[in-house]
Design a protein around this motif. Sequence first.
Motif, PDB file in Angstrom:
ATOM      1  N   ILE A  42       2.408   1.741  -1.322  1.00  0.00           N
ATOM      2  CA  ILE A  42       1.169   2.344  -0.593  1.00  0.00           C
ATOM      3  C   ILE A  42       0.434   1.455  -1.800  1.00  0.00           C
ATOM      4  O   ILE A  42      -0.414   2.266  -1.821  1.00  0.00           O
ATOM      5  CB  ILE A  42       1.313   3.871  -0.858  1.00  0.00           C
TER       6      ILE A  42
ATOM      7  N   LEU B  26      -3.260   1.817  -0.994  1.00  0.00           N
ATOM      8  CA  LEU B  26      -3.829   2.469  -0.523  1.00  0.00           C
ATOM      9  C   LEU B  26      -4.948   3.623  -1.467  1.00  0.00           C
ATOM     10  O   LEU B  26      -4.796   4.120  -1.746  1.00  0.00           O
ATOM     11  CB  LEU B  26      -2.757   3.699  -0.149  1.00  0.00           C
TER      12      LEU B  26
ATOM     13  N   ARG C 112      -7.662   8.047   2.588  1.00  0.00           N
ATOM     14  CA  ARG C 112      -6.370   7.650   3.683  1.00  0.00           C
ATOM     15  C   ARG C 112      -4.822   8.536   3.810  1.00  0.00           C
ATOM     16  O   ARG C 112      -4.339   8.210   4.923  1.00  0.00           O
ATOM     17  CB  ARG C 112      -6.372   6.219   3.646  1.00  0.00           C
ATOM     18  N   VAL C 113      -5.104   9.113   3.020  1.00  0.00           N
ATOM     19  CA  VAL C 113      -3.862  10.457   3.466  1.00  0.00           C
ATOM     20  C   VAL C 113      -4.259  11.448   3.198  1.00  0.00           C
ATOM     21  O   VAL C 113      -4.901  11.761   3.107  1.00  0.00           O
ATOM     22  CB  VAL C 113      -3.169  10.751   1.452  1.00  0.00           C
TER      23      VAL C 113
ATOM     24  N   SER D 170      -4.481   4.862  11.588  1.00  0.00           N
ATOM     25  CA  SER D 170      -5.126   6.021  11.017  1.00  0.00           C
ATOM     26  C   SER D 170      -5.320   6.997  11.233  1.00  0.00           C
ATOM     27  O   SER D 170      -6.675   8.126  11.253  1.00  0.00           O
ATOM     28  CB  SER D 170      -6.659   5.535  10.603  1.00  0.00           C
TER      29      SER D 170
ATOM     30  N   THR E  61      -3.914  19.471   0.421  1.00  0.00           N
ATOM     31  CA  THR E  61      -4.611  18.752   0.346  1.00  0.00           C
ATOM     32  C   THR E  61      -5.720  18.701  -0.887  1.00  0.00           C
ATOM     33  O   THR E  61      -6.838  17.882  -1.460  1.00  0.00           O
ATOM     34  CB  THR E  61      -6.350  18.963   1.305  1.00  0.00           C
TER      35      THR E  61
ATOM     36  N   LEU F  52      -4.651  16.987  -3.776  1.00  0.00           N
ATOM     37  CA  LEU F  52      -4.701  15.881  -3.166  1.00  0.00           C
ATOM     38  C   LEU F  52      -6.198  15.257  -4.195  1.00  0.00           C
ATOM     39  O   LEU F  52      -5.961  14.565  -4.771  1.00  0.00           O
ATOM     40  CB  LEU F  52      -4.817  15.278  -2.205  1.00  0.00           C
TER      41      LEU F  52
ATOM     42  N   LEU G 145      -1.851  12.393  -5.774  1.00  0.00           N
ATOM     43  CA  LEU G 145      -1.197  11.932  -4.543  1.00  0.00           C
ATOM     44  C   LEU G 145       0.284  12.445  -5.784  1.00  0.00           C
ATOM     45  O   LEU G 145       1.439  13.090  -4.926  1.00  0.00           O
ATOM     46  CB  LEU G 145      -1.237  10.637  -3.936  1.00  0.00           C
TER      47      LEU G 145
ATOM     48  N   THR H 201       1.779   0.897   4.232  1.00  0.00           N
ATOM     49  CA  THR H 201       0.833   1.608   4.549  1.00  0.00           C
ATOM     50  C   THR H 201      -0.105   0.567   5.151  1.00  0.00           C
ATOM     51  O   THR H 201      -1.303   0.601   5.680  1.00  0.00           O
ATOM     52  CB  THR H 201      -0.109   2.923   4.105  1.00  0.00           C
TER      53      THR H 201
ATOM     54  N   GLY I 263      -3.226   4.389   7.227  1.00  0.00           N
ATOM     55  CA  GLY I 263      -3.417   5.720   5.989  1.00  0.00           C
ATOM     56  C   GLY I 263      -2.098   6.803   6.057  1.00  0.00           C
ATOM     57  O   GLY I 263      -0.725   5.627   6.782  1.00  0.00           O
ATOM     58  N   LEU I 264      -1.723   7.330   4.974  1.00  0.00           N
ATOM     59  CA  LEU I 264      -0.532   8.060   5.243  1.00  0.00           C
ATOM     60  C   LEU I 264      -0.574   9.678   5.151  1.00  0.00           C
ATOM     61  O   LEU I 264      -1.400  10.148   5.270  1.00  0.00           O
ATOM     62  CB  LEU I 264      -0.502   7.941   3.895  1.00  0.00           C
TER      63      LEU I 264
END
Length: 368
Positions: free
Chosen positions: A7, A10, A14-15, A85, A197, A200, A205, A237, A241-242
Amino acid sequence: MSVSIDIAGLRPERVAVVPSPLTELGMALHALSEPGHHPGLQGWVTGVTARLDSHLADRMCEADFLWRTTFSDLFMPFAGIPGRSTLPGATLTEDMDLLDKLSDEQFADAALEFTCAPDYDLPSNSVLADLSLRRRALDLAASRGPRQVRFTKRLLADPPRVRAWLRQFLQDCDEAFFSDVWARVRHSLAADARHKTELLRHKGLGEALASVSSAVALEGDGTRITVDKLAQGRTTTADGGLLLIPTSLGWPHLQVLHRYGWQPVLHYPVSSPELASPPSVEQLTLRMTALSHPLRMRICRHLARSAFTTGELATAHGVTAPEISRHLSVLKKAGLITTRRRGRYVLHQLDVTVVARLGSDFLEGILR
């Protein structure tokens, strides 16, 4: 063994953590086909199976290798959309529309991925264009039975026809049982996605991945995710994204989509009966290996009944104390025994709760 996701570079935005109706339908089909993998769903499986129309049940067997022995990437079509994505659809129809956007080559390659082939995470030709890959697909299908051969031949000859068949089949499954399932689980999946979320955004992460499963870790430099599995694979990635996709029906499966050129996906169970700290694959291997020696098995028989010193065990088994110490060291390293001091003596005892969990730990490890 593990699956790793590079990653590096990243960006946090984008997660994404998003439920997918199509992915959950795929897991529902898997649970119906392999109820032994999901003991907590036995009642639901029995109820659905009893009500299922016989014609739909026959069609469910027609291509069950897509969700029974493997979990086809076709249930995560958003990962294959160019740009890497795209997010899952909010409804099953939207997800199936994304499935329609895959090229015939992508569709066929994902549908005919019967096993974890060595080139799964490497660039390769399409099965529709490469004669040697077509022969390989037919050979693999032949080893799995006539139904799979028929499906494979149909797909290689006429991909659009099979795609239309699959979409109609998924729609019929939705009417027969999945709409009720989705109405029941979508709120808990959405709540879990919101929770991840928030982690995050506010804790990063690493914290979010730790909340997914203790088998998922962000490596020290923060550029690689490692998933502890009895499988080997890698992906990146890159400029995409992931995705983290929660499932209500999926435990004990923790899946990683690492197909070359597709957006990486972590598909993880929520509200699972997972232990607070389930053993890693390495720990599980240590425990199984430790118990494979006949003398250590006999030592465990003694230690299951009471605590013993090294000298007592040596006398009981007719071997030297140093030899007993070596075997005790193996058992202790595997986490199978505990020790405590009583004066100048050290007592050893089998951790019965750990041994009692070995069966379920082993099953979870190989299904993870």
